[in-house]
Design a protein around this motif. Structure first.
Motif, PDB file in Angstrom:
ATOM      1  N   PRO A 159       0.784  -1.211   0.089  1.00 20.20           N
ATOM      2  CA  PRO A 159      -0.186   0.095  -0.021  1.00 20.20           C
ATOM      3  C   PRO A 159       0.795   1.139   0.118  1.00 20.20           C
ATOM      4  CG  PRO A 159       0.036  -0.931   2.126  1.00 20.20           C
ATOM      5  CD  PRO A 159       0.680  -2.003   1.192  1.00 20.20           C
ATOM      6  N   THR A 160       1.987   1.154   0.347  1.00 20.99           N
ATOM      7  CA  THR A 160       2.803   2.344   0.683  1.00 20.99           C
ATOM      8  C   THR A 160       3.227   2.819  -0.737  1.00 20.99           C
ATOM      9  OG1 THR A 160       3.764   1.735   2.751  1.00 20.99           O
ATOM     10  CG2 THR A 160       5.098   3.280   1.538  1.00 20.99           C
ATOM     11  N   ILE A 161       3.253   4.250  -1.036  1.00 29.50           N
ATOM     12  CA  ILE A 161       3.382   4.740  -2.279  1.00 29.50           C
ATOM     13  C   ILE A 161       4.937   5.345  -2.168  1.00 29.50           C
ATOM     14  CG2 ILE A 161       2.764   6.594  -3.814  1.00 29.50           C
ATOM     15  CD1 ILE A 161      -0.097   6.498  -2.810  1.00 29.50           C
ATOM     16  N   MET A 162       5.732   4.979  -3.233  1.00 33.78           N
ATOM     17  CA  MET A 162       7.028   5.290  -3.405  1.00 33.78           C
ATOM     18  C   MET A 162       7.097   6.434  -4.475  1.00 33.78           C
ATOM     19  SD  MET A 162       8.062   2.914  -0.926  1.00 33.78           S
ATOM     20  CE  MET A 162       9.568   2.916  -1.257  1.00 33.78           C
ATOM     21  N   THR A 163       8.084   7.261  -4.238  1.00 33.98           N
ATOM     22  CA  THR A 163       8.670   8.161  -5.187  1.00 33.98           C
ATOM     23  C   THR A 163       9.003   7.406  -6.515  1.00 33.98           C
ATOM     24  OG1 THR A 163      10.841   8.042  -4.465  1.00 33.98           O
ATOM     25  CG2 THR A 163       9.429   9.792  -3.476  1.00 33.98           C
ATOM     26  N   SER A 164       8.617   8.139  -7.693  1.00 37.20           N
ATOM     27  CA  SER A 164       9.129   7.682  -8.953  1.00 37.20           C
ATOM     28  C   SER A 164       8.259   6.542  -9.526  1.00 37.20           C
ATOM     29  CB  SER A 164      10.616   7.421  -9.150  1.00 37.20           C
ATOM     30  OG  SER A 164      11.391   8.605  -8.682  1.00 37.20           O
TER      31      SER A 164
END
Length: 217
Positions: A91-96
């Motif tokens: 669920p965690t949104i990462m950069t790029s």
């Protein structure tokens, strides 16, 4: 719970080695899919810092709507949710990382009801700075956005939104409010922070009604 946290932390550590890191909200918590956030533009001398709302960006044709900043800094706009454009299970949104952005509202829009609330880069425009509009489709190329880190130190947890062909910035719209466009002019970049919806305000209906009342038609 502890095992799940350790797995998330491990994945975040691995991703950081590839130039990625978890996106954080204003409280320092990781952005997650399935949650709602206000995208809050940073207030500058030329930017009033008002929240983001669907808005008319031309009179003919009126639809699809674009995205403007609210005229008043105290209006947070409409919240959005993020979903991965590809099959990512964490669920965690990462950069790029490619994400789809969608305004969330339980109230029907007053116009252009046939269009989705998903953000997209206007593909039919001949402009060198195409508008960010509504009516996108999950997974489509022009509905893919990335969140990139843009601030350190005092500007911690500050980000910018990018797409395949440029960065999300703003120009003066037809009603003199900042209008979101895709640009390659760094001076026009819109820098933002993310405020989690249920931590920023307690009345959902009040937010939606105030945001929908400021459609600038």
């Amino acid at each position: 719970m502890k095992i799940s946290f350790l797995i998330t932390l491990l994945l975040a550590t691995v991703a950081c080695t590839h130039g990625q890191e978890p996106v954080k909200d204003t409280a320092g918590n990781f952005l997650e899919t399935g949650q709602q956030y206000f995208i809050q533009p940073i207030k500058t001398g030329s930017n009033n810092g008002g929240g983001l709302v669907p808005a008319a960006i031309r009179l003919i044709p009126l639809c699809p709507l674009g995205i403007n900043q609210a005229a008043f800094t105290f209006l947070p706009g409409l919240p959005v949710s993020f979903e991965f454009s590809d099959s990512v299970t964490e669920p965690t949104i990462m950069t790029s990382t490619d994400v789809t952005i969608e305004f969330k509202s339980s109230l029907p829009p007053p116009v252009c009801k046939e269009f989705s609330f998903i953000w997209a880069v206007e593909s039919s425009s001949d402009s060198s700075e195409p508008a960010i509009i509504l009516g996108g489709t999950p997974g489509s190329q022009n509905s893919r956005f990335k969140i990139e880190k843009a601030g350190e130190g005092a500007g911690e947890n500050t980000y910018k939104l990018t797409s395949l062909d440029g960065t999300v910035g703003n120009v003066t719209g037809i009603f003199l409010a900042p209008q979101l466009v895709l640009t390659n002019d760094n001076a026009k970049t819109t820098f933002v922070k993310f405020n989690k919806y249920n931590e920023a305000i307690t009345s959902a209906s009040r937010v939606e009604k105030s945001a929908l009342r400021i459609f600038p038609f």
